[in-house]
Write a protein that holds these residues in place. Structure first.
Motif, PDB file in Angstrom:
ATOM      1  N   ARG A 255       1.262  -0.923  -0.045  1.00 39.46           N
ATOM      2  CA  ARG A 255       0.001  -0.049   0.053  1.00 39.46           C
ATOM      3  C   ARG A 255       0.784   1.356  -0.076  1.00 39.46           C
ATOM      4  O   ARG A 255       2.708   1.328   0.639  1.00 39.46           O
ATOM      5  N   ARG A 256       0.644   2.369  -0.629  1.00 43.62           N
ATOM      6  CA  ARG A 256       1.492   2.972  -0.464  1.00 43.62           C
ATOM      7  C   ARG A 256       0.707   4.590  -0.027  1.00 43.62           C
ATOM      8  O   ARG A 256      -0.461   4.534   0.973  1.00 43.62           O
ATOM      9  N   GLY A 257       1.440   5.461   0.504  1.00 40.30           N
ATOM     10  CA  GLY A 257       0.880   6.396   2.057  1.00 40.30           C
ATOM     11  C   GLY A 257       1.010   6.196   2.818  1.00 40.30           C
ATOM     12  O   GLY A 257       2.228   6.013   3.185  1.00 40.30           O
ATOM     13  N   PHE A 258       0.355   6.800   3.446  1.00 39.75           N
ATOM     14  CA  PHE A 258       0.033   6.823   5.610  1.00 39.75           C
ATOM     15  C   PHE A 258      -1.116   6.498   5.905  1.00 39.75           C
ATOM     16  O   PHE A 258      -1.949   6.218   4.833  1.00 39.75           O
ATOM     17  N   TYR A 259      -1.254   6.195   6.968  1.00 35.61           N
ATOM     18  CA  TYR A 259      -1.818   6.156   8.055  1.00 35.61           C
ATOM     19  C   TYR A 259      -2.389   6.518   9.070  1.00 35.61           C
ATOM     20  O   TYR A 259      -1.788   7.210   9.504  1.00 35.61           O
ATOM     21  N   GLY A 260      -3.827   6.808   9.387  1.00 35.83           N
ATOM     22  CA  GLY A 260      -3.817   7.954  10.553  1.00 35.83           C
ATOM     23  C   GLY A 260      -4.890   7.278  11.051  1.00 35.83           C
ATOM     24  O   GLY A 260      -4.230   5.815  11.523  1.00 35.83           O
ATOM     25  N   TRP A 261      -6.293   7.634  11.631  1.00 33.46           N
ATOM     26  CA  TRP A 261      -6.626   6.550  12.817  1.00 33.46           C
ATOM     27  C   TRP A 261      -7.975   6.211  11.867  1.00 33.46           C
ATOM     28  O   TRP A 261      -8.903   6.603  11.000  1.00 33.46           O
TER      29      TRP A 261
END
Length: 320
Positions: A255-261
C-alpha cells in the motif's frame, strides 16, 4: 473539468456507483442501474472510518478516554495474563504459548493507527481476519495473538484491532455501536437505511460489515470535509477530525501513502487527500483543497485486478 468523459470510463470499469460533490453540491452522479441509489451494499473496510468517527465523538463526549489510554482499562484479562506470564518458564515463553506483557503498553491510539504490534496477516494464515471470523470469541482471538513488533513501532493492517475498538466503544458508552451511531452520527446525518453485522457476542463488527447507500457514504465524506459540522451542528470536533486524518505512520507495503486513525492519507501532484477504503473497490475520498468528496462503489471481488480509478481517472480531471 471534463466530467462528461467519465460515464463511459466508469461503465467500462464496471463501477457500481460514483458520486462527486464540490462545495457541498452534487456535480456528478453515476449508477450501474436504477436500483443502485436506493440499495444498501457492503462498504467493507470503509466501516473502519465510520468506527473512527464514532470513537472521536465518544472522545469529545468524554466517554472514551484520551488516545494515550492503555486498552487494558477495557480488557483486564491482559493484566491477569501479564501477571501469569511472570511465573512461566523460559521454555514456555520461547514457545510463544503465553501472552506478552508488552501488550499492557498497547493504547487506544495504537489500535486507531493499527500499530498495536500484533503478528497479523489479515487475509491468510492462522492469525488472520478470516480465521478470527471462524472462532467463537473474536475479541479473545485478537488479544491472544503474539506480538511481532513493539506497540507503536509499525503499521500492520489488522481488522482485529478495529473490532477491539468496537468493544471499547460499547463498554465506554453503554450502547451498542449501532445505537451510538444512530444517536450521534447517523441520526444527525439523516442516515436511516443501513445494516451492521455482529460477532457471536453481539458486538457490531469494527473492521467491516456495515452496509450503506452511496448517497449516505457521500454525506459521511462531506461531514469530514466540513470539519465535523453538519447543518450548523458540530458532530465531531475539528481538533479530532484533524488528528484522525493526520499521517501517523507509513502504510505497510504494497500500500502507498500513510495511515491515520483508520483513514488512509496520500497525495497526487501536490494535491493532498484522505480516504476510507473497502475491499473490492469501495472508497470515500476527501480532497480538502478542492472542497471535493468522491464516492466509488464496486461489485468487484478481485481487488488486485482493479486499477486505482480515483488517481487514474477522477482526480486528474480536477488538476489538468
Amino acid at each position: 473539468m471534463k466530467l462528461t468523459s467519465l460515464p463511459a470510463s466508469l461503465a467500462e470499469l464496471k463501477l457500481r456507483s460514483c458520486l462527486i460533490s464540490k462545495q457541498g453540491q452534487l456535480i456528478f452522479e453515476y449508477y450501474k442501474d436504477t436500483n443502485t441509489p436506493v440499495q444498501i451494499a457492503k462498504i467493507n473496510s470503509c466501516t473502519k472510518s465510520i468506527l473512527s468517527a464514532l470513537v472521536c465523538i465518544a472522545m469529545d463526549q468524554g466517554a472514551v478516554p484520551p488516545p494515550e489510554t492503555a486498552i487494558s482499562k477495557y480488557f483486564p484479562e491482559l493484566v491477569v495474563k501479564a501477571k501469569y506470564d511472570g511465573i512461566q518458564t523460559d521454555e514456555q515463553s520461547a514457545a510463544g504459548k503465553i501472552s506478552d506483557a508488552r501488550k499492557l503498553d498497547i493504547t487506544i491510539d495504537h489500535l486507531l493507527t493499527m500499530s498495536a504490534g500484533f503478528d497479523w496477516t489479515e487475509f491468510g494464515g492462522q492469525n488472520s481476519f478470516p480465521k478470527m471470523t471462524r472462532t467463537p470469541d473474536w475479541i479473545d482471538f485478537v488479544l491472544n495473538q503474539s506480538l511481532s513488533d513493539l506497540p507503536g513501532a509499525r503499521m500492520e493492517y489488522n481488522s482485529g484491532v478495529s473490532h477491539l475498538l468496537s468493544a471499547i466503544l460499547v463498554q465506554a458508552t453503554g450502547l451498542s455501536v449501532a445505537e451510538f451511531a444512530d444517536k450521534h452520527l447517523f441520526g444527525p446525518l439523516g442516515i436511516e437505511s443501513y445494516k451492521w453485522e455482529t460477532d457471536p457476542q453481539g458486538f457490531h463488527t469494527g473492521g467491516f460489515g456495515l452496509w450503506l447507500r452511496p448517497a449516505d457514504m457521500l454525506k459521511f465524506g462531506q461531514l469530514y470535509l466540513q470539519q465535523g459540522i453538519w447543518e450548523n451542528q458540530q458532530i465531531i470536533s475539528s481538533e479530532l477530525i484533524a488528528r484522525s486524518v493526520k499521517p501517523a505512520l507509513s502504510a505497510e507495503a504494497p500500500r502507498r501513502g500513510f495511515y491515520g486513525w483508520h483513514w488512509w492519507v496520500d497525495s497526487l501532484s501536490s494535491i493532498d487527500y484522505f480516504y476510507a477504503r473497502g475491499f473490492g473497490g469501495q472508497f470515500i475520498h476527501i480532497i480538502p483543497s478542492l472542497e471535493t468528496v468522491v464516492v466509488q462503489t464496486h461489485d468487484n471481488r478481485k481487488e488486485k485486478e482493479q486499477p486505482d480509478i480515483f488517481r487514474e481517472y477522477i482526480l486528474p480531471l480536477f488538476i489538468e
